[in-house]
Design a protein around this motif. Structure first.
Motif, PDB file in Angstrom:
ATOM      1  N   ASP A  91      28.883   6.526  -5.252  1.00 50.09           N
ATOM      2  CA  ASP A  91      28.165   7.172  -6.353  1.00 50.09           C
ATOM      3  C   ASP A  91      27.741   6.175  -7.426  1.00 50.09           C
ATOM      4  O   ASP A  91      26.915   6.506  -8.293  1.00 50.09           O
ATOM      5  CB  ASP A  91      29.038   8.260  -6.994  1.00 50.09           C
ATOM      6  N   ASN A  92      28.298   4.964  -7.389  1.00 50.45           N
ATOM      7  CA  ASN A  92      27.927   3.930  -8.352  1.00 50.45           C
ATOM      8  C   ASN A  92      26.720   3.119  -7.905  1.00 50.45           C
ATOM      9  O   ASN A  92      26.343   2.151  -8.575  1.00 50.45           O
ATOM     10  CB  ASN A  92      29.106   2.991  -8.611  1.00 50.45           C
ATOM     11  N   LEU A  93      26.119   3.490  -6.775  1.00 47.70           N
ATOM     12  CA  LEU A  93      24.891   2.845  -6.325  1.00 47.70           C
ATOM     13  C   LEU A  93      23.695   3.526  -6.984  1.00 47.70           C
ATOM     14  O   LEU A  93      23.563   4.742  -6.957  1.00 47.70           O
ATOM     15  CB  LEU A  93      24.759   2.920  -4.805  1.00 47.70           C
ATOM     16  N   VAL A  94      22.822   2.699  -7.566  1.00 48.09           N
ATOM     17  CA  VAL A  94      21.627   3.203  -8.251  1.00 48.09           C
ATOM     18  C   VAL A  94      20.393   2.734  -7.487  1.00 48.09           C
ATOM     19  O   VAL A  94      20.192   1.525  -7.319  1.00 48.09           O
ATOM     20  CB  VAL A  94      21.554   2.686  -9.705  1.00 48.09           C
ATOM     21  N   PRO A  95      19.544   3.655  -7.011  1.00 54.98           N
ATOM     22  CA  PRO A  95      18.334   3.234  -6.289  1.00 54.98           C
ATOM     23  C   PRO A  95      17.372   2.469  -7.193  1.00 54.98           C
ATOM     24  O   PRO A  95      17.207   2.795  -8.370  1.00 54.98           O
ATOM     25  CB  PRO A  95      17.715   4.563  -5.830  1.00 54.98           C
ATOM     26  N   THR A  96      16.759   1.441  -6.648  1.00 58.49           N
ATOM     27  CA  THR A  96      15.669   0.767  -7.349  1.00 58.49           C
ATOM     28  C   THR A  96      14.366   1.490  -7.010  1.00 58.49           C
ATOM     29  O   THR A  96      14.315   2.283  -6.073  1.00 58.49           O
ATOM     30  CB  THR A  96      15.568  -0.708  -6.942  1.00 58.49           C
ATOM     31  N   SER A  97      13.325   1.196  -7.761  1.00 58.51           N
ATOM     32  CA  SER A  97      12.063   1.891  -7.505  1.00 58.51           C
ATOM     33  C   SER A  97      10.861   0.967  -7.394  1.00 58.51           C
ATOM     34  O   SER A  97       9.786   1.401  -7.008  1.00 58.51           O
ATOM     35  CB  SER A  97      11.800   2.933  -8.604  1.00 58.51           C
ATOM     36  N   GLY A 106      -1.533 -17.629  -9.419  1.00 60.74           N
ATOM     37  CA  GLY A 106      -2.234 -16.489  -8.837  1.00 60.74           C
ATOM     38  C   GLY A 106      -1.958 -15.206  -9.583  1.00 60.74           C
ATOM     39  O   GLY A 106      -1.538 -15.191 -10.740  1.00 60.74           O
ATOM     40  N   GLY A 107      -2.195 -14.096  -8.893  1.00 58.27           N
ATOM     41  CA  GLY A 107      -1.999 -12.803  -9.507  1.00 58.27           C
ATOM     42  C   GLY A 107      -0.547 -12.373  -9.505  1.00 58.27           C
ATOM     43  O   GLY A 107       0.346 -13.088  -9.053  1.00 58.27           O
ATOM     44  N   GLU A 108      -0.309 -11.192 -10.029  1.00 58.48           N
ATOM     45  CA  GLU A 108       1.025 -10.604 -10.114  1.00 58.48           C
ATOM     46  C   GLU A 108       0.940  -9.180  -9.586  1.00 58.48           C
ATOM     47  O   GLU A 108      -0.063  -8.490  -9.778  1.00 58.48           O
ATOM     48  CB  GLU A 108       1.495 -10.605 -11.562  1.00 58.48           C
ATOM     49  N   SER A 109       1.994  -8.742  -8.896  1.00 60.14           N
ATOM     50  CA  SER A 109       1.969  -7.382  -8.357  1.00 60.14           C
ATOM     51  C   SER A 109       3.286  -6.687  -8.639  1.00 60.14           C
ATOM     52  O   SER A 109       4.345  -7.313  -8.678  1.00 60.14           O
ATOM     53  CB  SER A 109       1.691  -7.401  -6.854  1.00 60.14           C
ATOM     54  N   LEU A 110       3.185  -5.393  -8.860  1.00 62.60           N
ATOM     55  CA  LEU A 110       4.344  -4.536  -9.070  1.00 62.60           C
ATOM     56  C   LEU A 110       4.238  -3.410  -8.059  1.00 62.60           C
ATOM     57  O   LEU A 110       3.317  -2.592  -8.129  1.00 62.60           O
ATOM     58  CB  LEU A 110       4.354  -3.983 -10.493  1.00 62.60           C
ATOM     59  N   THR A 327      19.897 -10.836 -26.266  1.00 60.05           N
ATOM     60  CA  THR A 327      20.104  -9.917 -27.391  1.00 60.05           C
ATOM     61  C   THR A 327      19.047  -8.812 -27.396  1.00 60.05           C
ATOM     62  O   THR A 327      19.253  -7.755 -27.992  1.00 60.05           O
ATOM     63  CB  THR A 327      20.077 -10.672 -28.722  1.00 60.05           C
ATOM     64  N   ASP A 328      17.909  -9.047 -26.777  1.00 64.04           N
ATOM     65  CA  ASP A 328      16.884  -8.024 -26.554  1.00 64.04           C
ATOM     66  C   ASP A 328      16.700  -7.894 -25.052  1.00 64.04           C
ATOM     67  O   ASP A 328      16.282  -8.858 -24.391  1.00 64.04           O
ATOM     68  CB  ASP A 328      15.556  -8.397 -27.212  1.00 64.04           C
ATOM     69  N   ASP A 329      17.005  -6.723 -24.511  1.00 65.82           N
ATOM     70  CA  ASP A 329      16.924  -6.546 -23.073  1.00 65.82           C
ATOM     71  C   ASP A 329      15.489  -6.742 -22.582  1.00 65.82           C
ATOM     72  O   ASP A 329      14.527  -6.378 -23.265  1.00 65.82           O
ATOM     73  CB  ASP A 329      17.418  -5.147 -22.687  1.00 65.82           C
ATOM     74  N   ALA A 330      15.358  -7.334 -21.401  1.00 66.32           N
ATOM     75  CA  ALA A 330      14.057  -7.546 -20.764  1.00 66.32           C
ATOM     76  C   ALA A 330      14.096  -6.900 -19.387  1.00 66.32           C
ATOM     77  O   ALA A 330      14.453  -7.555 -18.405  1.00 66.32           O
ATOM     78  CB  ALA A 330      13.760  -9.044 -20.664  1.00 66.32           C
ATOM     79  N   PRO A 331      13.746  -5.610 -19.275  1.00 65.66           N
ATOM     80  CA  PRO A 331      13.860  -4.911 -17.985  1.00 65.66           C
ATOM     81  C   PRO A 331      13.019  -5.529 -16.876  1.00 65.66           C
ATOM     82  O   PRO A 331      13.424  -5.543 -15.718  1.00 65.66           O
ATOM     83  CB  PRO A 331      13.384  -3.489 -18.319  1.00 65.66           C
ATOM     84  N   LEU A 332      11.813  -6.018 -17.197  1.00 72.53           N
ATOM     85  CA  LEU A 332      10.906  -6.683 -16.254  1.00 72.53           C
ATOM     86  C   LEU A 332      10.413  -5.740 -15.160  1.00 72.53           C
ATOM     87  O   LEU A 332       9.224  -5.519 -15.017  1.00 72.53           O
ATOM     88  CB  LEU A 332      11.558  -7.928 -15.636  1.00 72.53           C
ATOM     89  N   ALA A 333      11.306  -5.215 -14.347  1.00 75.26           N
ATOM     90  CA  ALA A 333      10.940  -4.260 -13.298  1.00 75.26           C
ATOM     91  C   ALA A 333      12.196  -3.501 -12.904  1.00 75.26           C
ATOM     92  O   ALA A 333      13.302  -4.027 -13.006  1.00 75.26           O
ATOM     93  CB  ALA A 333      10.342  -4.969 -12.088  1.00 75.26           C
ATOM     94  N   HIS A 334      12.006  -2.263 -12.444  1.00 76.75           N
ATOM     95  CA  HIS A 334      13.149  -1.441 -12.033  1.00 76.75           C
ATOM     96  C   HIS A 334      13.536  -1.807 -10.600  1.00 76.75           C
ATOM     97  O   HIS A 334      13.467  -1.009  -9.671  1.00 76.75           O
ATOM     98  CB  HIS A 334      12.795   0.047 -12.140  1.00 76.75           C
ATOM     99  N   GLY A 335      13.910  -3.074 -10.434  1.00 80.24           N
ATOM    100  CA  GLY A 335      14.264  -3.613  -9.132  1.00 80.24           C
ATOM    101  C   GLY A 335      14.244  -5.121  -9.177  1.00 80.24           C
ATOM    102  O   GLY A 335      14.488  -5.727 -10.229  1.00 80.24           O
ATOM    103  N   HIS A 336      13.898  -5.736  -8.053  1.00 79.51           N
ATOM    104  CA  HIS A 336      13.889  -7.193  -7.962  1.00 79.51           C
ATOM    105  C   HIS A 336      12.677  -7.813  -8.634  1.00 79.51           C
ATOM    106  O   HIS A 336      11.630  -7.202  -8.757  1.00 79.51           O
ATOM    107  CB  HIS A 336      13.870  -7.619  -6.487  1.00 79.51           C
ATOM    108  N   GLY A 352      20.680  -4.603 -17.224  1.00 79.89           N
ATOM    109  CA  GLY A 352      20.964  -3.630 -18.267  1.00 79.89           C
ATOM    110  C   GLY A 352      20.467  -2.232 -17.958  1.00 79.89           C
ATOM    111  O   GLY A 352      21.162  -1.233 -18.214  1.00 79.89           O
ATOM    112  N   GLN A 353      19.269  -2.110 -17.419  1.00 79.86           N
ATOM    113  CA  GLN A 353      18.684  -0.804 -17.145  1.00 79.86           C
ATOM    114  C   GLN A 353      19.487  -0.020 -16.112  1.00 79.86           C
ATOM    115  O   GLN A 353      19.493   1.220 -16.132  1.00 79.86           O
ATOM    116  CB  GLN A 353      17.250  -0.990 -16.645  1.00 79.86           C
TER     117      GLN A 353
END
Length: 558
Positions: A91-97, A106-110, A327-336, A352-353
């Motif tokens: 139950d402590n496993l959290v799915p990434t999205s 180059g470019g960047e993708s999410l 000191t300021d969270d940087a989520p970046l992406a909800h995964g890797h 943190g997220q």
């Protein structure tokens, strides 16, 4: 024989050792675990970082833990570990999205990491693989044809031919464009710490397919991370559960010798607080890392278990991490996050997220100002970096920190400052990275097995020829076939099956292999016959003709 009358000594308290302890203790065996470190969990455990600030220590990981959908065996074990507050560790496993793929030029993708459900979601899921437009359709199609060759090849061909060549050779990376090499041939290094130029095509190809299926197979669970530091939300509840089953733990007790009469194990020498002693048991489970097992081999032990002789020929590499406290969270992406132009093959997860709704309060650590943790893994320790023109293995700890930060910010801060130096509270390098005796290099006290070309034949089965010795470690032959927590857990299940068979009790633990698309099963069976007859795979014939045509064109052009 009643299991309670059989004693088992487990050598090593990492994921393999603890998994074996759980399976055996749940069946009534008397289990003692001997662990060299003062803490349990092996490479998977987290650690505490004191730093310079007063207050409770900050949590640190040796990299970061993630759980792909194909980790079936490990997830089953976690689902059987109860939590004191109710529920299970699973139950402590959290799915990434989602997954962020960043580059310098180059470019960047999410893209979504959950199973796609619409056409647009499918396009997003495939974008990192396609390389954000840098790859041609022709090269993408060629790479997919190489994957089809793997998917339609039988076990014989995979073990005889594909384990004998590198992934680099298998996908013809040298003959393709820089974009092809960057986005396809080299993309797995950040995940499995194996350079495609030396790693087995069999191993990388199978894991690559599993990671793809995790995204497109709706019946598989989504890739997940933990909702707190590994030791807090997984290892400690696990140890507490095992203690409730009667498992005894002796930490700070390294194994220094496995004694044998040339037929069976006669005892194990351990170093404890009161000096050396020899312990005996009815069964022995060796769950120590490959480099430790290699040191423990003796002529008598290899006579008792000849399959262990190849252990010394197995290779290791480094895949260790850093923790950046913010000191300021940087989520970046909800995964890797993957950094495609990083010479050190960096990947990261902003923790943190995922910890926000878990049982661990990060703001209760240090002086209370830490709001986020960016966990970064360095997968390539031998390629020169961008600041000091040195590989990570030849840098000081301070240089490693500066180099990693420079590579991260070069990817993340091209337009907006997503990673700010002003928010950097502190940073710690994996404590397993230490200064070597020679001053110009670092040493790694926790290296990782790598599946190099031809290494399969050197890897032993979990059940050895010695009648009272089994193996529960990630260098064992498993279906997972990669140095991971899943492979260690699978090896432990196979080891316990051997103990149960020798003790005359059952049933054995369930062992799940890797699933591949059933539609290709008839072709795999057909290829097994073809390989036995010495015939090539049709896809390899096409590849050979293509190479002859290219050589002909080159000669004619000359």
């Amino acid at each position: 024989m009643h299991p309670g009358s059989s004693s088992v000594a487990i050598l090593g308290g990492g994921v393999g050792g603890l998994s074996a302890a759980q399976e055996l203790a749940e069946r009534g065996f008397a289990v003692t675990v001997y662990e060299a470190d003062d803490a349990l969990g092996g490479k998977a455990r987290s650690f505490e970082y004191e730093g310079d600030a007063e207050g409770p220590p900050l949590p640190g990981e040796h990299g970061f833990r993630f759980f792909p959908g194909f980790y079936t065996n490990l997830r089953d074990t976690m689902a059987r570990i109860p939590l004191a507050e109710g529920g299970t560790v699973a139950d402590n496993l959290v799915p990434t999205s989602e997954t962020l793929v960043a580059s310098v030029d180059g470019g960047e993708s999410l893209s979504r990491s959950a199973t796609p459900r619409t056409v647009s979601e499918w396009a997003d899921a495939l974008r990192p693989t396609i390389g954000n437009g840098e790859l041609t359709a022709r090269e993408t199609n060629y790479f997919l044809r190489r994957l089809l060759v793997l998917l339609t090849s039988g076990r014989r061909r995979r073990e005889r031919e594909f384990d004998a060549i590198t992934w680099w050779e298998f996908v013809d990376a040298e003959e393709r464009s820089p974009a092809y090499r960057k986005h396809l041939a080299e993309s797995t290094q950040a995940l499995v710490a194996m350079r495609p130029q030396i790693a087995s095509a069999r191993t990388i190809g199978r894991i690559y397919v599993q990671l793809m299926l995790d995204q497109i197979e709706p019946r598989r669970p989504t890739e997940a991370v933990l909702n707190g530091p590994t030791s807090v939300v997984w290892i400690r509840p696990w140890v507490a559960y095992l203690r409730s089953l009667g498992v005894e733990f002796r930490t700070g007790t390294p194994v220094t010798a496995i004694e044998s009469d040339g037929h069976r194990v006669t005892g194990v020498v351990v170093d404890g607080a009161d000096g050396s002693e020899t312990v005996t048991a009815d069964h022995y489970v060796a769950a120590v890392p490959v480099e430790v097992m290699a040191r423990l081999l003796t002529p008598a032990l290899t006579r008792a278990a000849p399959s262990l002789a190849g252990v010394r020929k197995l290779d290791t590499a480094w895949m260790n991490g850093l923790q950046f406290y913010l000191t300021d969270d940087a989520p970046l992406a909800h995964g890797h996050q993957a950094y495609t132009d990083s010479p050190w093959a960096l990947t990261s997860i902003s923790q943190g997220q995922f910890w926000a709704d878990g049982p661990f309060d990060l703001t209760g650590c240090a002086d209370g100002s830490v709001q986020g943790v960016l966990s970064v893994i360095v997968s390539d320790w031998e390629t020169p970096g961008v600041l000091f023109d040195k590989p990570a293995s030849e840098c000081t700890r301070e240089e490693i920190v500066d180099e990693v930060w420079a590579q991260l910010t070069a990817h993340l801060n091209r337009e907006d400052e997503r990673l700010s130096a002003a928010a950097l509270y502190d940073v710690v390098v994996d404590p397993a990275i230490v200064e070597a005796e020679r001053g110009d290099r670092m040493d790694n006290q926790s290296p990782l097995l790598i599946n190099t070309v031809g290494s399969l034949r050197h890897r032993p089965d979990a059940v050895t020829e010695a009648p009272n010795l089994v193996l529960a470690a990630d260098y064992v032959r498993t279906e997972t076939d990669l140095a991971t927590m899943e492979s260690a857990n699978e090896a432990a299940r196979r080891a316990v099956a051997g103990v149960l068979d020798r003790a005359g009790v059952g049933p054995p633990p369930t062992v799940w292999g890797l699933d591949e698309p059933a539609v290709f099963e008839p072709l795999r069976r057909q290829d097994d016959v073809a390989c036995a007859l010495g015939l090539p795979h049709p896809g390899e014939t096409e590849r050979g003709l293509g190479r002859l045509l290219r050589e002909f064109r080159t000669r004619v052009g000359a």
